[in-house]
Scaffold this motif. Structure first.
Motif, PDB file in Angstrom:
ATOM      1  N   ARG A  42      10.365   1.333 -15.678  1.00 52.58           N
ATOM      2  CA  ARG A  42      10.354   0.585 -16.931  1.00 52.58           C
ATOM      3  C   ARG A  42       9.283  -0.503 -16.928  1.00 52.58           C
ATOM      4  O   ARG A  42       8.877  -0.960 -17.996  1.00 52.58           O
ATOM      5  CB  ARG A  42      11.724  -0.060 -17.175  1.00 52.58           C
ATOM      6  CG  ARG A  42      12.854   0.937 -17.315  1.00 52.58           C
ATOM      7  CD  ARG A  42      14.070   0.282 -17.913  1.00 52.58           C
ATOM      8  NE  ARG A  42      15.196   1.206 -17.989  1.00 52.58           N
ATOM      9  CZ  ARG A  42      16.232   1.067 -18.803  1.00 52.58           C
ATOM     10  NH1 ARG A  42      16.280   0.027 -19.615  1.00 52.58           N
ATOM     11  NH2 ARG A  42      17.214   1.937 -18.803  1.00 52.58           N
ATOM     12  N   SER A  43       8.847  -0.938 -15.748  1.00 54.67           N
ATOM     13  CA  SER A  43       7.946  -2.088 -15.671  1.00 54.67           C
ATOM     14  C   SER A  43       6.514  -1.734 -15.310  1.00 54.67           C
ATOM     15  O   SER A  43       5.595  -2.500 -15.566  1.00 54.67           O
ATOM     16  CB  SER A  43       8.479  -3.094 -14.653  1.00 54.67           C
ATOM     17  OG  SER A  43       8.572  -2.495 -13.369  1.00 54.67           O
ATOM     18  N   SER A  44       6.297  -0.572 -14.692  1.00 56.32           N
ATOM     19  CA  SER A  44       4.959  -0.224 -14.236  1.00 56.32           C
ATOM     20  C   SER A  44       4.034   0.079 -15.408  1.00 56.32           C
ATOM     21  O   SER A  44       4.453   0.611 -16.445  1.00 56.32           O
ATOM     22  CB  SER A  44       5.024   0.988 -13.307  1.00 56.32           C
ATOM     23  OG  SER A  44       3.726   1.446 -12.972  1.00 56.32           O
ATOM     24  N   ALA A  45       2.757  -0.247 -15.224  1.00 54.36           N
ATOM     25  CA  ALA A  45       1.758   0.116 -16.227  1.00 54.36           C
ATOM     26  C   ALA A  45       1.491   1.614 -16.226  1.00 54.36           C
ATOM     27  O   ALA A  45       0.938   2.154 -17.188  1.00 54.36           O
ATOM     28  CB  ALA A  45       0.464  -0.644 -15.973  1.00 54.36           C
ATOM     29  N   PHE A  46       1.881   2.291 -15.165  1.00 61.42           N
ATOM     30  CA  PHE A  46       1.659   3.734 -15.041  1.00 61.42           C
ATOM     31  C   PHE A  46       2.852   4.516 -15.582  1.00 61.42           C
ATOM     32  O   PHE A  46       3.992   4.045 -15.527  1.00 61.42           O
ATOM     33  CB  PHE A  46       1.431   4.121 -13.578  1.00 61.42           C
ATOM     34  CG  PHE A  46       0.194   3.521 -12.980  1.00 61.42           C
ATOM     35  CD1 PHE A  46      -1.041   4.107 -13.147  1.00 61.42           C
ATOM     36  CD2 PHE A  46       0.276   2.349 -12.244  1.00 61.42           C
ATOM     37  CE1 PHE A  46      -2.179   3.554 -12.602  1.00 61.42           C
ATOM     38  CE2 PHE A  46      -0.852   1.780 -11.697  1.00 61.42           C
ATOM     39  CZ  PHE A  46      -2.086   2.384 -11.875  1.00 61.42           C
ATOM     40  N   ASP A  47       2.596   5.703 -16.084  1.00 55.87           N
ATOM     41  CA  ASP A  47       3.647   6.620 -16.510  1.00 55.87           C
ATOM     42  C   ASP A  47       4.158   7.319 -15.252  1.00 55.87           C
ATOM     43  O   ASP A  47       3.681   8.388 -14.872  1.00 55.87           O
ATOM     44  CB  ASP A  47       3.083   7.630 -17.516  1.00 55.87           C
ATOM     45  CG  ASP A  47       4.162   8.520 -18.098  1.00 55.87           C
ATOM     46  OD1 ASP A  47       5.344   8.326 -17.774  1.00 55.87           O
ATOM     47  OD2 ASP A  47       3.815   9.428 -18.879  1.00 55.87           O
ATOM     48  N   LEU A  96       0.819  -1.212   0.000  1.00 61.80           N
ATOM     49  CA  LEU A  96       0.000   0.000   0.000  1.00 61.80           C
ATOM     50  C   LEU A  96       0.848   1.255   0.000  1.00 61.80           C
ATOM     51  O   LEU A  96       0.431   2.298  -0.482  1.00 61.80           O
ATOM     52  CB  LEU A  96      -0.920   0.005   1.224  1.00 61.80           C
ATOM     53  CG  LEU A  96      -1.988  -1.094   1.240  1.00 61.80           C
ATOM     54  CD1 LEU A  96      -2.744  -1.045   2.549  1.00 61.80           C
ATOM     55  CD2 LEU A  96      -2.917  -0.947   0.079  1.00 61.80           C
ATOM     56  N   LEU A  97       2.068   1.155   0.538  1.00 53.73           N
ATOM     57  CA  LEU A  97       2.893   2.348   0.649  1.00 53.73           C
ATOM     58  C   LEU A  97       3.343   2.850  -0.712  1.00 53.73           C
ATOM     59  O   LEU A  97       3.715   3.995  -0.865  1.00 53.73           O
ATOM     60  CB  LEU A  97       4.119   2.056   1.524  1.00 53.73           C
ATOM     61  CG  LEU A  97       3.788   1.587   2.931  1.00 53.73           C
ATOM     62  CD1 LEU A  97       5.058   1.282   3.688  1.00 53.73           C
ATOM     63  CD2 LEU A  97       2.975   2.639   3.651  1.00 53.73           C
ATOM     64  N   SER A  98       3.305   1.974  -1.704  1.00 51.56           N
ATOM     65  CA  SER A  98       3.691   2.399  -3.050  1.00 51.56           C
ATOM     66  C   SER A  98       2.729   1.856  -4.089  1.00 51.56           C
ATOM     67  O   SER A  98       3.120   1.497  -5.179  1.00 51.56           O
ATOM     68  CB  SER A  98       5.120   1.931  -3.350  1.00 51.56           C
ATOM     69  OG  SER A  98       5.210   0.539  -3.194  1.00 51.56           O
ATOM     70  N   VAL A  99       1.429   1.819  -3.708  1.00 51.49           N
ATOM     71  CA  VAL A  99       0.451   1.202  -4.592  1.00 51.49           C
ATOM     72  C   VAL A  99       0.443   1.935  -5.929  1.00 51.49           C
ATOM     73  O   VAL A  99       0.386   3.148  -5.990  1.00 51.49           O
ATOM     74  CB  VAL A  99      -0.942   1.214  -3.961  1.00 51.49           C
ATOM     75  CG1 VAL A  99      -1.414   2.611  -3.670  1.00 51.49           C
ATOM     76  CG2 VAL A  99      -1.943   0.500  -4.844  1.00 51.49           C
ATOM     77  N   CYS A 100       0.527   1.186  -6.958  1.00 52.91           N
ATOM     78  CA  CYS A 100       0.494   1.635  -8.356  1.00 52.91           C
ATOM     79  C   CYS A 100       1.617   2.585  -8.697  1.00 52.91           C
ATOM     80  O   CYS A 100       1.661   3.145  -9.767  1.00 52.91           O
ATOM     81  CB  CYS A 100      -0.850   2.271  -8.704  1.00 52.91           C
ATOM     82  SG  CYS A 100      -1.005   3.983  -8.250  1.00 52.91           S
ATOM     83  N   ASN A 133      -4.825   1.036 -17.408  1.00 59.66           N
ATOM     84  CA  ASN A 133      -3.470   1.390 -17.818  1.00 59.66           C
ATOM     85  C   ASN A 133      -2.805   0.145 -18.398  1.00 59.66           C
ATOM     86  O   ASN A 133      -2.991  -0.972 -17.883  1.00 59.66           O
ATOM     87  CB  ASN A 133      -2.647   1.892 -16.632  1.00 59.66           C
ATOM     88  CG  ASN A 133      -3.125   3.229 -16.112  1.00 59.66           C
ATOM     89  OD1 ASN A 133      -2.582   4.270 -16.445  1.00 59.66           O
ATOM     90  ND2 ASN A 133      -4.154   3.201 -15.284  1.00 59.66           N
ATOM     91  N   ILE A 134      -2.022   0.338 -19.442  1.00 57.14           N
ATOM     92  CA  ILE A 134      -1.361  -0.786 -20.081  1.00 57.14           C
ATOM     93  C   ILE A 134       0.034  -0.365 -20.541  1.00 57.14           C
ATOM     94  O   ILE A 134       0.244   0.781 -20.954  1.00 57.14           O
ATOM     95  CB  ILE A 134      -2.183  -1.325 -21.278  1.00 57.14           C
ATOM     96  CG1 ILE A 134      -1.574  -2.612 -21.814  1.00 57.14           C
ATOM     97  CG2 ILE A 134      -2.329  -0.271 -22.359  1.00 57.14           C
ATOM     98  CD1 ILE A 134      -2.453  -3.331 -22.817  1.00 57.14           C
TER      99      ILE A 134
END
Length: 684
Positions: free
Chosen positions: A51-56, A11-15, A419-420
């Protein structure tokens, strides 16, 4: 070996997770000689794009924050191309941020993924988070996770405070500038109890963060009789506890602050202020605030990564503000609950569901020349949500979520988001996002910039509607190898379209600010940005960026460019650190685009219809020793100042007075000197 993380940590770094890259392995072979000592050093990038997250997502760490004065959050984005920070008016020193061309009210500002700067705190909330308290800032553009709520329209900014286990036992940061603005920050983190092998003893650690600020001088560089920056003082203290035992993890944080500011026309400095013989236009702003959160997480099943988490947060914000003859007195109480259940039914597939409740109560009174208005209100918003994420393939990440909320003021509303990320090759990332965002407008807090003026406030008789918008965006990042270095090139485009929002009309009548709902009109913002960064030589990094924004609203029945909104921004920032980092040199140049001013009175034009672009230059030199550093810097070295930022400053009680026509810096160049010292942790 597979690692499992309890939900309370997730939760501390969700998304907003930044995945660490694999460490390089160095193999040394010695056959005919004895190698006495090997020293291997590496430098962590100060700004990291996931590099791996679906979010910008972009993570700004403490190294980047030390490249400028960074006295508080509002000054943390000077070297960042995505976020703009500017003065909201020419009298109070309040600052506002912009993301994707829109003001910060449409950005969800979180502190460790709990409600942070919102509601009444928007006016000065950016200055209530000292720079030396922050471990990192995570900036996510476009739609954010539904786990944190429905308010993110253009993006999300999450601030991570220093952690007890990683903070030094004692650290001191002192700063003073040429305007005698002085600050002191004391931080420390300590281990209270160590866990034992039998698991009978909890792992407990605590941190204490303290901040003090003094602005004593009466500064009026343009000689218009109004202070360029307010005088005042601020005290801010935070205490946190981190606890873990077995499958349980908990965090508790409490903070309190008091802030007092004096602006406008003042006699003497902070210590010699006297009551004037004749009425002066004086501004007196007083705020006290207490907030905090509690997080509890428990791992049920390690194999399936099944866990539950409960987050509770609270805040009480009280302020008493006077602007000449105007009074804005308000208090906001907020309570927040978020309960989550997460499970990974199969490798790479994860589902998170839960429910949340947000409560806001405003006791607000606005007393203007036209009379007093009681704006007291409250809103309770319970909701349920579900989110699915897919990370089974290295080149594909998908996150889709939806939440359903009920507002006691606005009824039922739905927030879908997706997000993708797709990587055709390791050196190429493509991202796309789409989703809804909602917020309950706060007319006074959202438009406090218009209070230090003689403009009449015209509020809509039917009340204000809930603001709702859809945000869509695409971005791509290329990681281009050049010899032993890597060029990172990013291109992005975002479009935000409002279905309803509150319009603050400064054009129809130069002596009024007329508020209205969108009422069938249009309001949109589009932002296109290109950014390139690279380590040119060892220790020497360079970033260059350019952004174009187009923000338009239906004003007076005509779709027009929104006033006081810059059309573009250019940024060049470079940093060089000597091989053993004894010295560091940082230089940043900004090129801020021109824009449109609100329409002046054609019979009495007191300002131009447009303003031109302007440059700003900042630089800092830092000398490092083993446990301390000394830094010297300068801001606004081009000495650009907006001419006559306070309209009709010689007649502040007349009908022409207006301190809200601000597009650029109010004060000129200034230098600052700072000192950092830390007592390093003992190696275990």
């Amino acid at each position: 070996m597979k690692h499992y993380y309890p939900l309370s940590i997730i939760l501390l770094s969700v998304c907003l997770t930044i995945q660490a890259q694999e460490q390089d392995t160095l193999v040394l072979s010695a056959q005919d000689f004895n190698l006495q000592e090997v020293s291997v050093s590496a430098r962590r990038a100060s700004t990291v794009k996931s590099r791996s997250s679906a979010f910008d997502t972009q993570k700004i760490n403490s190294t980047e924050l030390c490249k400028a004065a960074c006295c508080n959050l509002s000054e943390s984005f000077e070297t960042n191309a995505s976020v703009d920070v500017a003065y909201s008016d020419a009298a109070t020193g309040a600052k506002q941020i912009r993301l994707l061309g829109l003001q910060g009210t449409y950005v969800q500002l979180l502190t460790e993924n709990t409600p942070g700067i919102r509601g009444l705190a928007q006016q000065f909330g950016l200055e209530y988070i000292p720079g030396s308290w922050m471990e990192s800032i995570q900036v996510s553009k476009g739609t954010a996770s539904v786990l944190n709520g429905y308010e993110a329209t253009t993006g999300q900014i999450n601030i991570e405070y220093l952690k007890p286990k990683t903070a030094d036992p004692l650290a001191i940061n002192l700063m003073v500038n040429s305007e005698l603005h002085s600050e002191i920050n004391l931080t420390g983190g300590w281990q209270v109890t160590q866990p034992d092998e039998d698991g009978n003893k909890a792992d407990v650690s605590t941190a204490l963060l303290a901040h003090g600020q003094l602005l004593p001088m009466n500064m009026d560089m343009n000689k218009d009789g109004f202070l360029d920056m307010p005088m005042g003082y601020n005290a801010n203290i935070l205490n946190r506890w981190d606890i873990s035992k077995g499958a349980y993890t908990g965090r508790i944080l409490v903070r309190g602050l008091y802030d007092r500011r004096f602006a406008g026309q003042q006699n003497g400095n902070l210590f010699t202020r006297t009551q004037p013989a004749e009425p002066l236009y004086q501004i007196d702003l007083g705020t006290w605030r207490v907030d905090g959160f509690m997080k509890n997480g428990y791992v049920i099943d390690h194999e399936k990564e099944m866990s539950i988490g409960v987050i509770t947060a609270f805040s009480h914000h009280n302020q008493h503000n006077t602007y000449g003859n105007r009074l804005w007195q308000a208090a906001q109480t907020n309570a927040y609950l978020n309960a989550l259940f997460a499970i990974e039914p199969a490798e790479g597939h994860k589902v998170t569901t839960g429910l949340s409740v947000n409560y806001d109560r405003y006791a607000e009174v606005l007393n203007l020349e036209s009379g007093m208005q009681d704006l007291t209100r409250q809103e309770v918003t319970p909701g349920v949500f579900a989110e699915y994420s897919y990370h089974a393939l290295e080149n594909l990440s998908l996150l889709a979520g939806v939440r359903l909320d009920y507002s006691s003021r606005y009824g039922v509303f739905c927030t879908p988001r997706m997000n993708i990320r797709y990587s055709p090759w390791e050196w190429w990332n493509i991202r796309a996002s789409v989703g809804m965002g909602y917020r309950s407008p706060n007319i006074v807090a959202d438009n406090a910039f218009a209070l230090p003026s003689s403009r009449q406030w015209v509020l809509p008789e039917e009340g204000v509607n809930q603001e709702k918008a859809i945000n869509t965006g695409v971005s791509t990042t290329f990681y281009i190898p050049i010899k032993s270095k890597e060029l990172q090139l990013s291109l992005e485009y975002y479009y935000t379209n409002f279905f309803d929002c509150v319009i603050a009309d400064l054009d129809s009548d130069p002596y009024k600010v007329i508020f209205s709902n969108l009422n069938g009109g249009r309001s949109f913002a589009q932002s296109a940005q290109a950014e390139a960064s690279m380590e040119i030589l060892r220790g020497w990094t360079l970033t260059a960026a350019f952004r174009y924004t187009d923000v338009r609203q239906t004003i007076g029945g005509v779709l027009r460019e929104k006033p006081l909104t810059p059309r573009f921004k250019g940024l060049i920032t470079t940093s060089y650190a000597t091989p053993l980092k004894h010295w560091q040199f940082d230089v940043t140049a900004q090129f801020n685009g021109g824009g449109r001013m609100p329409d002046p009175d054609p019979l009495n034009p007191l300002w131009e219809s447009n303003y031109q672009w302007y440059p700003q230059l900042m630089a800092q030199i830092t000398k490092y020793w083993r446990t301390c550093s000394l830094y010297l810097g300068a801001e606004n070295m081009t000495n650009f100042m907006q001419k006559n930022p306070v309209v009709a400053a010689d007649q502040p009680f007349g009908t022409d007075f207006d301190a809200s026509m601000v597009y650029g810096p109010i004060n000129g160049w200034k230098i600052y000197l700072g000192f950092r010292w830390n007592l390093a942790k003992k190696e275990e």
